[in-house]
Motif scaffolding. Structure first.
Motif, PDB file in Angstrom:
ATOM      1  N   ILE A 209       0.836  -1.206   0.000  1.00 34.47           N
ATOM      2  CA  ILE A 209       0.000   0.000   0.000  1.00 34.47           C
ATOM      3  C   ILE A 209       0.873   1.258   0.000  1.00 34.47           C
ATOM      4  O   ILE A 209       0.642   2.202  -0.756  1.00 34.47           O
ATOM      5  CB  ILE A 209      -0.941  -0.001   1.216  1.00 34.47           C
ATOM      6  CG1 ILE A 209      -1.954  -1.142   1.093  1.00 34.47           C
ATOM      7  CG2 ILE A 209      -1.658   1.348   1.352  1.00 34.47           C
ATOM      8  CD1 ILE A 209      -2.827  -1.323   2.319  1.00 34.47           C
ATOM      9  N   VAL A 210       1.889   1.269   0.854  1.00 34.14           N
ATOM     10  CA  VAL A 210       2.796   2.419   0.936  1.00 34.14           C
ATOM     11  C   VAL A 210       3.532   2.609  -0.384  1.00 34.14           C
ATOM     12  O   VAL A 210       3.672   3.734  -0.891  1.00 34.14           O
ATOM     13  CB  VAL A 210       3.791   2.243   2.100  1.00 34.14           C
ATOM     14  CG1 VAL A 210       4.817   3.373   2.104  1.00 34.14           C
ATOM     15  CG2 VAL A 210       3.054   2.187   3.436  1.00 34.14           C
ATOM     16  N   MET A 211       4.017   1.496  -0.966  1.00 36.83           N
ATOM     17  CA  MET A 211       4.732   1.572  -2.240  1.00 36.83           C
ATOM     18  C   MET A 211       3.843   2.136  -3.342  1.00 36.83           C
ATOM     19  O   MET A 211       4.251   3.019  -4.105  1.00 36.83           O
ATOM     20  CB  MET A 211       5.223   0.179  -2.644  1.00 36.83           C
ATOM     21  CG  MET A 211       5.916   0.130  -4.001  1.00 36.83           C
ATOM     22  SD  MET A 211       5.649  -1.426  -4.891  1.00 36.83           S
ATOM     23  CE  MET A 211       3.911  -1.310  -5.334  1.00 36.83           C
ATOM     24  N   TYR A 212       2.611   1.650  -3.411  1.00 38.69           N
ATOM     25  CA  TYR A 212       1.698   2.094  -4.461  1.00 38.69           C
ATOM     26  C   TYR A 212       1.360   3.572  -4.298  1.00 38.69           C
ATOM     27  O   TYR A 212       1.291   4.317  -5.288  1.00 38.69           O
ATOM     28  CB  TYR A 212       0.418   1.253  -4.428  1.00 38.69           C
ATOM     29  CG  TYR A 212      -0.439   1.408  -5.662  1.00 38.69           C
ATOM     30  CD1 TYR A 212      -0.185   0.654  -6.798  1.00 38.69           C
ATOM     31  CD2 TYR A 212      -1.504   2.303  -5.688  1.00 38.69           C
ATOM     32  CE1 TYR A 212      -0.967   0.790  -7.936  1.00 38.69           C
ATOM     33  CE2 TYR A 212      -2.292   2.450  -6.821  1.00 38.69           C
ATOM     34  CZ  TYR A 212      -2.017   1.684  -7.937  1.00 38.69           C
ATOM     35  OH  TYR A 212      -2.780   1.829  -9.064  1.00 38.69           O
ATOM     36  N   LEU A 215       4.299   5.543  -5.578  1.00 38.26           N
ATOM     37  CA  LEU A 215       4.346   5.542  -7.040  1.00 38.26           C
ATOM     38  C   LEU A 215       3.295   6.489  -7.618  1.00 38.26           C
ATOM     39  O   LEU A 215       3.539   7.163  -8.623  1.00 38.26           O
ATOM     40  CB  LEU A 215       4.126   4.124  -7.579  1.00 38.26           C
ATOM     41  CG  LEU A 215       5.265   3.125  -7.356  1.00 38.26           C
ATOM     42  CD1 LEU A 215       4.868   1.755  -7.892  1.00 38.26           C
ATOM     43  CD2 LEU A 215       6.550   3.601  -8.022  1.00 38.26           C
ATOM     44  N   GLU A 216       2.127   6.526  -6.998  1.00 37.38           N
ATOM     45  CA  GLU A 216       1.104   7.477  -7.429  1.00 37.38           C
ATOM     46  C   GLU A 216       1.612   8.909  -7.252  1.00 37.38           C
ATOM     47  O   GLU A 216       1.407   9.772  -8.110  1.00 37.38           O
ATOM     48  CB  GLU A 216      -0.176   7.269  -6.606  1.00 37.38           C
ATOM     49  CG  GLU A 216      -0.936   5.997  -6.929  1.00 37.38           C
ATOM     50  CD  GLU A 216      -1.922   6.201  -8.058  1.00 37.38           C
ATOM     51  OE1 GLU A 216      -1.722   7.117  -8.875  1.00 37.38           O
ATOM     52  OE2 GLU A 216      -2.896   5.433  -8.122  1.00 37.38           O
ATOM     53  N   HIS A 217       2.278   9.151  -6.138  1.00 36.54           N
ATOM     54  CA  HIS A 217       2.759  10.496  -5.819  1.00 36.54           C
ATOM     55  C   HIS A 217       3.804  10.980  -6.830  1.00 36.54           C
ATOM     56  O   HIS A 217       3.778  12.136  -7.258  1.00 36.54           O
ATOM     57  CB  HIS A 217       3.346  10.524  -4.414  1.00 36.54           C
ATOM     58  CG  HIS A 217       3.973  11.836  -4.042  1.00 36.54           C
ATOM     59  ND1 HIS A 217       3.233  12.986  -3.834  1.00 36.54           N
ATOM     60  CD2 HIS A 217       5.283  12.194  -3.862  1.00 36.54           C
ATOM     61  CE1 HIS A 217       4.043  13.988  -3.539  1.00 36.54           C
ATOM     62  NE2 HIS A 217       5.287  13.532  -3.546  1.00 36.54           N
ATOM     63  N   VAL A 218       4.697  10.089  -7.220  1.00 40.40           N
ATOM     64  CA  VAL A 218       5.770  10.471  -8.151  1.00 40.40           C
ATOM     65  C   VAL A 218       5.382  10.195  -9.602  1.00 40.40           C
ATOM     66  O   VAL A 218       6.215  10.299 -10.500  1.00 40.40           O
ATOM     67  CB  VAL A 218       7.089   9.734  -7.811  1.00 40.40           C
ATOM     68  CG1 VAL A 218       7.565  10.126  -6.419  1.00 40.40           C
ATOM     69  CG2 VAL A 218       6.922   8.217  -7.923  1.00 40.40           C
ATOM     70  N   GLN A 219       4.099   9.809  -9.828  1.00 38.42           N
ATOM     71  CA  GLN A 219       3.578   9.541 -11.164  1.00 38.42           C
ATOM     72  C   GLN A 219       4.379   8.477 -11.902  1.00 38.42           C
ATOM     73  O   GLN A 219       4.734   8.616 -13.071  1.00 38.42           O
ATOM     74  CB  GLN A 219       3.528  10.841 -11.977  1.00 38.42           C
ATOM     75  CG  GLN A 219       2.619  11.895 -11.375  1.00 38.42           C
ATOM     76  CD  GLN A 219       2.535  13.148 -12.226  1.00 38.42           C
ATOM     77  OE1 GLN A 219       3.327  13.349 -13.136  1.00 38.42           O
ATOM     78  NE2 GLN A 219       1.561  14.001 -11.927  1.00 38.42           N
ATOM     79  N   MET A 220       4.671   7.400 -11.190  1.00 38.47           N
ATOM     80  CA  MET A 220       5.396   6.274 -11.789  1.00 38.47           C
ATOM     81  C   MET A 220       4.659   4.965 -11.522  1.00 38.47           C
ATOM     82  O   MET A 220       5.248   3.932 -11.253  1.00 38.47           O
ATOM     83  CB  MET A 220       6.828   6.201 -11.230  1.00 38.47           C
ATOM     84  CG  MET A 220       7.679   7.415 -11.552  1.00 38.47           C
ATOM     85  SD  MET A 220       9.355   7.312 -10.866  1.00 38.47           S
ATOM     86  CE  MET A 220      10.042   5.954 -11.829  1.00 38.47           C
ATOM     87  N   ARG A 221       3.321   5.011 -11.629  1.00 38.90           N
ATOM     88  CA  ARG A 221       2.518   3.836 -11.327  1.00 38.90           C
ATOM     89  C   ARG A 221       2.798   2.686 -12.293  1.00 38.90           C
ATOM     90  O   ARG A 221       2.531   1.531 -11.983  1.00 38.90           O
ATOM     91  CB  ARG A 221       1.026   4.210 -11.384  1.00 38.90           C
ATOM     92  CG  ARG A 221       0.111   3.166 -10.779  1.00 38.90           C
ATOM     93  CD  ARG A 221      -1.336   3.585 -10.865  1.00 38.90           C
ATOM     94  NE  ARG A 221      -1.786   3.678 -12.250  1.00 38.90           N
ATOM     95  CZ  ARG A 221      -3.047   3.917 -12.604  1.00 38.90           C
ATOM     96  NH1 ARG A 221      -3.951   4.132 -11.681  1.00 38.90           N
ATOM     97  NH2 ARG A 221      -3.384   3.984 -13.875  1.00 38.90           N
TER      98      ARG A 221
END
Length: 491
Positions: A209-212, A215-221
């Motif tokens: 959950i933290v990783m995802y 990734l959403e935050h840095v736009q690298m999903r």
């Protein structure tokens, strides 16, 4: 400009990397210059070049392929009582078929505007129900392929997309995403509790959950599948989860008679009439779900590609034809995969600003290497890797897409009804009923139905709903009502 000039413009208009100030400008110019040849030979270095960015979607797609096909085959194998070894061998078999016949040949050389034929992730939660209902993998695969091919050649994908509103699509995605995530979390805890370390599942999911979120935050999903798989494996191993490599290098059994034997492979023999009836509503739903899925992939490309790149955007109808052909061929040969547009490829490829062709060739090569080596298969189907990849690569994006589609307009009514009706019977019933109610204007946007005409408003949705209900009633899918055509079963 004539068509011939357009097709030969790539070599004459292409510029080297040194002519551009940034890598981004170079990649965008490549996209604007390319002119893929539809259903004709496309050659490397004549029609496209390879760049290191092509490795990103290729690696993501390969990991996603192993995970997704393993999930499909495992969902069939579990209620049928088939072994883990069977799952691994069938996945290897499917990967070789897909890589050689379709990923490299079609998307890499014959039609680079046809996206790779991947796996139908949203159908995974329904497979146990398909098996319980008497469904047969071959019957399902053939029906999906035939229906999809008809849609592709008649350009019916755009029609289904038009008849299914955002509210219905969004509600269906929300339902499938939620039950998919909850089932994978349950599977992960069940696995960890078999060796009395249930906390491993909690830690793996919490860190995912933290990783995802990061990734959403840095736009690298687009890195969710490879990074999530690596994270899950490392965390589980560090906490003491048991794992060993058991699949040795080799070539899987390529004989269709073995896979469809009564005592070998699937141990089911060939499907009978009842088997085709049992899978009919699911096949219709699977193909109906292609349209919004394919459209979503195309829109994702358009959002990430620069202007003047229409020639390299995926063609929805061609992708349907490719996925359908791959479905029938793979199924008849013995595979258990259910095909769709390859999302774990097209999403990272779009973000990396790369066309379909070059990455498709690399994806096919990586899939063949993985299947022949064998050892990577063990890691990909290991429960923490498998469940995490499915959650971040399929079910969580389904939830997000569903919420996104129900944000605007009068969509919440339709979304709520499709979830309600799906919980009552199944997503097939929920989708068909809600499309009818929505298009009639009884729920959702009242003005939308008026624009569809009589055919789109009630004739086509009504016919589809009646046919699906008749089939589901016949095979006993309605709770509390026994099947009506048990006599069709051939013992």
């Amino acid at each position: 400009m004539t068509d011939n000039k357009a097709k030969s413009s790539y070599l004459s208009d292409r510029k080297p990397r040194s002519d551009f100030a940034t890598r981004r400008e170079y990649l965008e110019h490549e996209l604007q210059t390319m002119a893929p040849r539809r259903w004709r030979p496309n050659l490397p270095f004549r029609d496209y070049h390879f760049e290191w960015e092509d490795l990103v979607p290729a690696m993501a797609a390969t990991i996603g392929k192993v995970v997704m096909v393993a999930a499909i085959v495992a969902a069939f194998a579990a209620p049928l009582g088939l072994s883990k070894e069977f799952i691994t061998e069938n996945v290897r078999f499917e990967m070789i078929i897909a890589a050689v016949l379709f990923v490299i040949l079609v998307s890499g050389f014959l039609n680079p505007t046809s996206n790779l034929a991947g796996t139908h992730g949203p159908l995974i939660p329904m497979i146990p129900l398909i098996v319980v209902s008497g469904g047969h993998p071959m019957a399902l695969g053939i029906m999906v392929g035939v229906l999809g091919f008809i849609l592709g050649i008649t350009k019916g994908g755009s029609l289904l997309a038009k008849l299914t509103s955002n509210g219905v699509c969004g509600g269906l995605l929300l339902y499938l995403g939620f039950i998919g995530i909850t089932s994978q979390i349950s599977h992960l805890f069940s696995w960890a509790e078999t060796f009395d370390k249930g906390y491993i599942a909690f830690v793996v999911v919490a860190m995912t959950i933290v990783m995802y979120a990061w990734l959403e935050h840095v736009q690298m999903r687009w890195l969710a599948i490879p990074l999530g798989s690596v994270l899950a494996a490392i965390v589980a191993l560090m906490l003491g989860a048991p794992f060993e490599f058991v699949t040795e290098p080799g070539i899987p059994n390529m004989n269709p008679a073995y896979w469809w034997g009564e005592n070998t492979g699937w141990q089911l023999g060939l499907p009978d009439v009842y088997s085709f009836m049992a899978v009919a509503p699911f096949a219709i739903l699977a193909v109906a779900m292609w349209s919004p899925d394919f459209l979503g992939h195309q829109v994702f490309q358009r959002l990430n590609y620069p202007d003047k790149t229409d020639r390299v955007i995926m063609n929805i109808d061609d992708t349907m034809v490719t996925a359908s052909t791959r479905q029938v061929v793979g199924t008849v040969l013995g595979g258990g995969n259910i095909a769709s547009s390859w999302g774990t490829y097209i999403v990272p490829a779009s973000i990396a600003k790369r066309p379909i062709a070059a990455g498709a060739v690399l994806t096919g090569i990586l899939c063949i290497i993985t299947a022949l080596l064998g050892y990577p298969m063990d890691l990909a189907v290991w429960p923490p890797v498998l469940s995490v990849a499915l959650m971040v690569g399929v079910f969580l994006p389904l939830l997000e897409a569903g919420m996104q589609m129900t944000r605007k307009g009068k969509t919440t009514e339709s979304a709520g009804i499709v979830i309600f009706a799906s919980a009552l019977v199944n997503p097939v019933f929920g989708w068909s009923l809600t499309v009818l109610l929505d298009n009639l204007g009884l729920i959702g946007c009242k003005e939308r139905g008026k624009e569809l005409g009589h055919m789109g408003r009630w004739i086509i949705p009504g016919i589809v709903f009646v046919i699906l209900c008749a089939v589901m009633l016949a095979i006993g899918m309605f709770p509390g009502i026994p099947p009506m055509v048990e006599a069709f079963r051939v013992d």
